[in-house]
Scaffold this motif. Structure first.
Motif, PDB file in Angstrom:
ATOM      1  N   GLN A  24       0.831  -1.207   0.000  1.00  0.00           N
ATOM      2  CA  GLN A  24       0.000   0.000   0.000  1.00  0.00           C
ATOM      3  C   GLN A  24       0.867   1.259   0.000  1.00  0.00           C
ATOM      4  N   ALA A  25       1.966   1.224   0.765  1.00  0.00           N
ATOM      5  CA  ALA A  25       2.883   2.366   0.776  1.00  0.00           C
ATOM      6  C   ALA A  25       3.528   2.551  -0.593  1.00  0.00           C
ATOM      7  N   ALA A  26       3.880   1.443  -1.245  1.00  0.00           N
ATOM      8  CA  ALA A  26       4.474   1.534  -2.577  1.00  0.00           C
ATOM      9  C   ALA A  26       3.503   2.168  -3.570  1.00  0.00           C
ATOM     10  N   GLN A  27       2.232   1.847  -3.445  1.00  0.00           N
ATOM     11  CA  GLN A  27       1.237   2.439  -4.346  1.00  0.00           C
ATOM     12  C   GLN A  27       1.155   3.947  -4.172  1.00  0.00           C
ATOM     13  N   ARG A  28       1.407   4.424  -2.956  1.00  0.00           N
ATOM     14  CA  ARG A  28       1.370   5.865  -2.704  1.00  0.00           C
ATOM     15  C   ARG A  28       2.654   6.562  -3.141  1.00  0.00           C
ATOM     16  N   LEU A  29       3.784   5.877  -3.040  1.00  0.00           N
ATOM     17  CA  LEU A  29       5.079   6.535  -3.196  1.00  0.00           C
ATOM     18  C   LEU A  29       5.741   6.305  -4.548  1.00  0.00           C
ATOM     19  N   ILE A  30       5.262   5.321  -5.316  1.00  0.00           N
ATOM     20  CA  ILE A  30       5.908   4.958  -6.576  1.00  0.00           C
ATOM     21  C   ILE A  30       4.882   5.030  -7.700  1.00  0.00           C
ATOM     22  N   PRO A  31       5.228   5.647  -8.843  1.00  0.00           N
ATOM     23  CA  PRO A  31       4.309   5.601  -9.991  1.00  0.00           C
ATOM     24  C   PRO A  31       4.028   4.151 -10.377  1.00  0.00           C
ATOM     25  N   GLN A  32       2.765   3.824 -10.552  1.00  0.00           N
ATOM     26  CA  GLN A  32       2.372   2.439 -10.775  1.00  0.00           C
ATOM     27  C   GLN A  32       2.237   2.116 -12.263  1.00  0.00           C
ATOM     28  N   LEU A  33       2.678   0.904 -12.608  1.00  0.00           N
ATOM     29  CA  LEU A  33       2.511   0.380 -13.962  1.00  0.00           C
ATOM     30  C   LEU A  33       2.399  -1.134 -13.846  1.00  0.00           C
ATOM     31  N   GLY A  34       1.167  -1.635 -13.895  1.00  0.00           N
ATOM     32  CA  GLY A  34       0.969  -3.067 -13.707  1.00  0.00           C
ATOM     33  C   GLY A  34       1.502  -3.496 -12.346  1.00  0.00           C
ATOM     34  N   ASN A  35       2.283  -4.575 -12.353  1.00  0.00           N
ATOM     35  CA  ASN A  35       2.855  -5.040 -11.081  1.00  0.00           C
ATOM     36  C   ASN A  35       4.309  -4.612 -10.928  1.00  0.00           C
ATOM     37  N   SER A  36       4.746  -3.656 -11.763  1.00  0.00           N
ATOM     38  CA  SER A  36       6.156  -3.250 -11.736  1.00  0.00           C
ATOM     39  C   SER A  36       6.427  -2.084 -10.802  1.00  0.00           C
ATOM     40  N   GLY A  37       5.386  -1.533 -10.185  1.00  0.00           N
ATOM     41  CA  GLY A  37       5.575  -0.377  -9.321  1.00  0.00           C
ATOM     42  C   GLY A  37       5.822  -0.729  -7.873  1.00  0.00           C
ATOM     43  N   PHE A  38       6.372  -1.900  -7.632  1.00  0.00           N
ATOM     44  CA  PHE A  38       6.628  -2.353  -6.269  1.00  0.00           C
ATOM     45  C   PHE A  38       8.073  -2.844  -6.167  1.00  0.00           C
ATOM     46  N   PRO A  39       8.789  -2.481  -5.105  1.00  0.00           N
ATOM     47  CA  PRO A  39      10.153  -2.981  -4.952  1.00  0.00           C
ATOM     48  C   PRO A  39      10.165  -4.507  -4.822  1.00  0.00           C
ATOM     49  N   PRO A  40      11.212  -5.164  -5.353  1.00  0.00           N
ATOM     50  CA  PRO A  40      11.337  -6.610  -5.162  1.00  0.00           C
ATOM     51  C   PRO A  40      11.417  -6.951  -3.676  1.00  0.00           C
ATOM     52  N   MET A  41      10.834  -8.079  -3.325  1.00  0.00           N
ATOM     53  CA  MET A  41      10.775  -8.479  -1.922  1.00  0.00           C
ATOM     54  C   MET A  41      10.958  -9.988  -1.807  1.00  0.00           C
ATOM     55  N   VAL A  42      11.784 -10.396  -0.842  1.00  0.00           N
ATOM     56  CA  VAL A  42      11.956 -11.806  -0.505  1.00  0.00           C
ATOM     57  C   VAL A  42      11.568 -11.961   0.961  1.00  0.00           C
ATOM     58  N   VAL A  43      10.653 -12.884   1.252  1.00  0.00           N
ATOM     59  CA  VAL A  43      10.125 -13.033   2.610  1.00  0.00           C
ATOM     60  C   VAL A  43      10.473 -14.416   3.147  1.00  0.00           C
ATOM     61  N   PHE A  44      11.017 -14.445   4.352  1.00  0.00           N
ATOM     62  CA  PHE A  44      11.317 -15.703   5.033  1.00  0.00           C
ATOM     63  C   PHE A  44      10.398 -15.803   6.251  1.00  0.00           C
ATOM     64  N   TYR A  45       9.559 -16.843   6.269  1.00  0.00           N
ATOM     65  CA  TYR A  45       8.681 -17.076   7.413  1.00  0.00           C
ATOM     66  C   TYR A  45       9.368 -18.040   8.373  1.00  0.00           C
ATOM     67  N   LEU A  46       9.975 -17.482   9.418  1.00  0.00           N
ATOM     68  CA  LEU A  46      10.603 -18.308  10.438  1.00  0.00           C
ATOM     69  C   LEU A  46       9.516 -19.006  11.249  1.00  0.00           C
ATOM     70  N   ARG A  47       9.667 -20.304  11.466  1.00  0.00           N
ATOM     71  CA  ARG A  47       8.652 -21.082  12.189  1.00  0.00           C
ATOM     72  C   ARG A  47       9.129 -21.507  13.566  1.00  0.00           C
ATOM     73  N   HIS A  48      10.019 -20.712  14.136  1.00  0.00           N
ATOM     74  CA  HIS A  48      10.562 -21.006  15.456  1.00  0.00           C
ATOM     75  C   HIS A  48      10.669 -19.704  16.241  1.00  0.00           C
ATOM     76  N   PRO A  49      10.754 -19.772  17.566  1.00  0.00           N
ATOM     77  CA  PRO A  49      10.992 -18.551  18.340  1.00  0.00           C
ATOM     78  C   PRO A  49      12.308 -17.901  17.923  1.00  0.00           C
ATOM     79  N   ALA A  50      12.382 -16.608  18.108  1.00  0.00           N
ATOM     80  CA  ALA A  50      13.601 -15.884  17.752  1.00  0.00           C
ATOM     81  C   ALA A  50      14.711 -16.095  18.769  1.00  0.00           C
TER      82      ALA A  50
END
Length: 231
Positions: A24-50
């Motif tokens: 949502q922040a990217a939609q406000r801060l970056i000119p949008q064009l299809g799905n290219s208006g979002f910074p690349p993101m890699v997400v790791f879901y840790l399944r254990h306590p930190a």
């Protein structure tokens, strides 16, 4: 644009909430064009306590990062330009995470403290899972008065947060979060830090009150701005 590495899963619902806020922040801060208006993101879901836990399911003292947290950071570091952590307390291990990943961490704690210092207030109320030392220590260092919950209310809030992690929160859990907020307001807190990323999920629309600071929202906006900066 830079690639954002998200060290998440602490817990999963809060990580999904961060991802939504980031886009949502990217939609406000970056000119949008299809799905290219979002910074690349890699997400790791840790399944254990930190943190390393004992047989009693309590953190081993002195508190230390779980090696699986650092292995996750290492994997993200190979793919991302910088990291964010979608929970507050693991920032206690920011130095370890940066060393393991080889990449800088954009700190949720730092962007929240910057927001606190930007505002006009007398006293900060602190909410979190357990004792919110990740905020209390730097606030004390800055000489900023702060208030925390008594043990009974803190324990109720901790149980509610645990319920969110497990996807079984009830109206009683949501009420525990609302009562915690009311208590700190009544103790004279002008602004409150929602220092666990599950607390806004418990509060729902109440989390949008102007005296409440949501670190996840601040981090999402800061991450987008960092991602669009030149390398």
């Amino acid at each position: 644009m830079k690639t954002v590495g998200v060290l998440g899963g602490l817990g999963p619902q809060a990580t999904m909430d961060f991802e939504a806020r980031f886009h949502q922040a990217a939609q406000r801060l970056i000119p949008q064009l299809g799905n290219s208006g979002f910074p690349p993101m890699v997400v790791f879901y840790l399944r254990h306590p930190a943190v390393v836990m004992g047989a009693d399911l309590k953190p081993v003292q002195p508190v230390q990062p779980d090696p699986r947290l650092l292995r996750a950071a290492e994997q993200l570091g190979a793919l991302a330009d910088f990291l964010v952590i979608t929970a507050n307390a693991p920032h206690l291990f920011q130095d370890h995470i940066e060393q393991a990943s080889g990449k800088p961490v954009l700190s949720m704690i730092e962007v929240t403290l910057e927001e606190v210092q930007r505002r006009t207030f007398q006293t900060v109320g602190l909410l979190g899972f357990g004792e919110p030392v990740v905020y209390q220590v730097p606030l004390d260092r800055l000489g900023i008065p702060n208030r925390r919950l008594p043990a009974e209310l803190r324990d109720r809030l901790d149980q509610a947060i645990w319920a969110v992690w497990e996807g079984r929160e009830t109206a009683e859990d949501r009420d525990a979060a609302a009562q915690a907020v009311d208590y700190l307001r009544n103790q004279g807190a002008d602004i409150l830090i929602l220092g666990c990323t599950e607390i806004p999920l418990l509060l729902g629309e109440q989390a949008e009150a102007p005296d409440l600071i949501n670190p996840a929202q601040l981090l999402a906006e800061a991450a987008v701005r960092a991602a669009i900066q030149p390398a």
